[in-house]
Design a protein around this motif. Structure first.
Motif, PDB file in Angstrom:
ATOM      1  N   PHE B 143      22.555 -85.104  -0.926  1.00 57.17           N
ATOM      2  CA  PHE B 143      21.782 -86.032  -0.103  1.00 57.17           C
ATOM      3  C   PHE B 143      20.771 -86.751  -0.989  1.00 57.17           C
ATOM      4  CE2 PHE B 143      23.388 -83.057   2.986  1.00 57.17           C
ATOM      5  CZ  PHE B 143      23.624 -83.830   4.109  1.00 57.17           C
ATOM      6  N   GLY B 144      20.578 -88.034  -0.738  1.00 58.17           N
ATOM      7  CA  GLY B 144      19.643 -88.820  -1.532  1.00 58.17           C
ATOM      8  C   GLY B 144      18.204 -88.580  -1.099  1.00 58.17           C
ATOM      9  N   LYS B 145      17.311 -88.615  -2.086  1.00 59.93           N
ATOM     10  CA  LYS B 145      15.888 -88.462  -1.772  1.00 59.93           C
ATOM     11  C   LYS B 145      15.320 -89.714  -1.122  1.00 59.93           C
ATOM     12  CE  LYS B 145      14.592 -85.142  -5.373  1.00 59.93           C
ATOM     13  NZ  LYS B 145      13.628 -84.899  -6.491  1.00 59.93           N
ATOM     14  N   LYS B 146      16.064 -90.808  -1.140  1.00 54.31           N
ATOM     15  CA  LYS B 146      15.587 -92.028  -0.470  1.00 54.31           C
ATOM     16  C   LYS B 146      15.272 -91.716   0.992  1.00 54.31           C
ATOM     17  CE  LYS B 146      16.409 -96.285   1.107  1.00 54.31           C
ATOM     18  NZ  LYS B 146      17.189 -96.054   2.309  1.00 54.31           N
ATOM     19  N   ASP B 147      16.164 -90.996   1.657  1.00 56.93           N
ATOM     20  CA  ASP B 147      15.914 -90.555   3.039  1.00 56.93           C
ATOM     21  C   ASP B 147      15.244 -89.186   2.973  1.00 56.93           C
ATOM     22  OD1 ASP B 147      17.232 -92.820   4.406  1.00 56.93           O
ATOM     23  OD2 ASP B 147      18.995 -92.058   3.384  1.00 56.93           O
ATOM     24  N   ASP B 271      10.883 -95.946   1.784  1.00 57.33           N
ATOM     25  CA  ASP B 271      10.890 -95.519   0.388  1.00 57.33           C
ATOM     26  C   ASP B 271       9.881 -94.375   0.245  1.00 57.33           C
ATOM     27  OD1 ASP B 271      11.526 -95.391  -2.291  1.00 57.33           O
ATOM     28  OD2 ASP B 271      10.871 -97.431  -2.780  1.00 57.33           O
ATOM     29  N   ASN B 272       9.890 -93.729  -0.900  1.00 54.85           N
ATOM     30  CA  ASN B 272       8.947 -92.640  -1.129  1.00 54.85           C
ATOM     31  C   ASN B 272       8.890 -92.323  -2.615  1.00 54.85           C
ATOM     32  OD1 ASN B 272      10.755 -90.124  -1.833  1.00 54.85           O
ATOM     33  ND2 ASN B 272      11.787 -91.219  -0.173  1.00 54.85           N
ATOM     34  N   VAL B 273       7.800 -91.691  -3.045  1.00 56.90           N
ATOM     35  CA  VAL B 273       7.723 -91.130  -4.396  1.00 56.90           C
ATOM     36  C   VAL B 273       7.138 -89.724  -4.306  1.00 56.90           C
ATOM     37  CG1 VAL B 273       7.482 -93.333  -5.619  1.00 56.90           C
ATOM     38  CG2 VAL B 273       5.423 -92.113  -4.856  1.00 56.90           C
TER      39      VAL B 273
END
Lengths: 277, 277
Positions: B143-147, B271-273
């Protein structure tokens, strides 16, 4: 028989087991459970039984603390029945955060019949069965028809969530006088035990009436309720339903089930009969 | 690459596959998805990708009908990326009764952040991922960290329901100007596309401030919100949270994530960091 207490150890055992049939229980085992084990042997190379008294499916004021824990007796019975693995987790193994955060939420059926008297019960059942299926990864799982609504809910869940498990329903075991075998029968006084077979006798009478073409379900339900109440029972429900979905049955329905739940003293008993006509 | 459309056929294929890493998608694939596939190859002998636009996770008025379906392009990309099986079920295969009756119900986190703006979204995600896990039976799932909130919810679900799947989080793919890769970027006009990198720029500024010891999360959030709003964005939220649980972060917290969701014209971007300090 291997007794396994940790999820990690169970998973490690599972990896080398060719096929598994699973019987989830809350312990305090009787001949009805052993019939499930015997059926399980027909389906897979290995049989796994779990014993776990699942707090999640007990309501406030229900008998979670008083529920009989009879581990040594249970072990002896399972050993004699040729069980390969007994999974017997501590509560902290299945509920490490105490509170279960993710739940499997069944549809409206969870609030009917027994669910109307035990709020949250079937959510707790669906959730723990999901967890146990994810841990044991069985090919087959055996459930007794005694808990008919539970079976219907698990059948719906397996289908609706695409669980890779094949369900095996097993007929209700009965004492010679007809009383359905149940852990809760142990709560009955000797007078109550003598009275208890009336539950099944009423179901039998209803089945005969339905088979002979009677479709006045309400009248049949009232007659059974009155007979029970006249003999000291407090009746939660007596209902004729469609057998697969447990929806309200229409007059011409061919696949019926009659379900009853009633209290004798402090003990709540349930039973049912299927009627195919 | 084998394209499989039925659950039964997928299960039959799965029986002979040694190990499987799984990448669930809604199609309209971009380089971010292919990074997930490349990561999947590191973990198992076979890679299964699903394409299924899951109606259950779209709210009323959201873009379910308009969501881009680009099957031929997607196939070419997956083929080139060495995918073994593409699972591409019809809606009637996953939802044969139209209505999903059993749902996996996530805890309160489902109503926060994106969940506050998309009621029911994470229930729909948790439920379809449960179904897909039960069908594909993967050893690993990417799973992508974007979500990020989706990942946190699925991580919680896997742990809490004891799913036998190991999750692999994958870093967000970005365009050269920093914009996170997303299917929804295709909705942007060219002016909006030029403006869009401001989202990540604000996250980067917040990360720098947090790394330099700033713990006035509210002030940082307000500054980012004001910058976005001054440039035509409608901001759903900008929040500093604890990285694993997504709970409200206290001032001394070391593992943070900054999450943002904002709308540019008709398009909602997230988005997130992560910030480890």
């Amino acid at each position: 028989m291997q007794v396994i207490r940790s999820i990690a150890e169970l998973r490690a055992w599972r990896k080398q087991a060719a096929s598994v049939a699973f019987v989830p229980t809350m312990g305090n085992l009787h001949a009805g459970h052993i019939a499930l084990v015997n059926e399980a042997h027909q389906h897979a190379a290995h049989v796994v039984v779990s014993i776990f008294v699942n707090r999640l499916q007990f309501g406030q004021g229900e008998d979670f603390d008083a529920y009989p824990r009879t581990f040594d007796d249970d072990c002896a019975k399972l050993e004699a029945a040729g069980v390969d693995v007994l999974f017997f987790p501590l509560e902290a193994e299945l509920y490490p955060h105490v509170r279960q955060s993710f739940n499997v939420e069944p549809p409206h059926l969870q609030d009917e019949l027994c669910g109307a008297f035990r709020p949250g019960h079937f959510r707790g059942v669906a959730t723990v069965v999901t967890k146990l299926f994810n841990i044991v990864e069985p090919d087959f799982a055996c459930f007794g028809k005694k808990d008919y609504q539970q079976l219907a809910i698990i059948r719906g869940m397996v289908e609706d969530l695409n669980s890779p498990v094949q369900l095996v329903p097993v007929d209700t075991g009965r004492a010679d006088d007809g009383l359905a075998l149940s852990s809760r029968n142990g709560y009955l006084t000797s007078e109550e035990r003598a009275e208890a077979p009336r539950l099944y006798r009423n179901l039998t009478l209803m089945r005969e009436a339905l088979l002979s073409g009677d479709s006045d379900y309400a009248a049949l339900e009232t007659r059974a309720r009155q007979d029970l109440e006249a003999h000291g029972w407090r009746v939660d429900y007596v209902e004729v339903r469609q057998a697969q979905t447990l929806e309200i049955a229409h007059a011409g329905e061919k696949n019926l089930v009659v379900l009853v739940a009633a209290r004798l003293g402090k003990t709540r008993l349930i039973d049912n009969v299927e009627v195919a006509r």
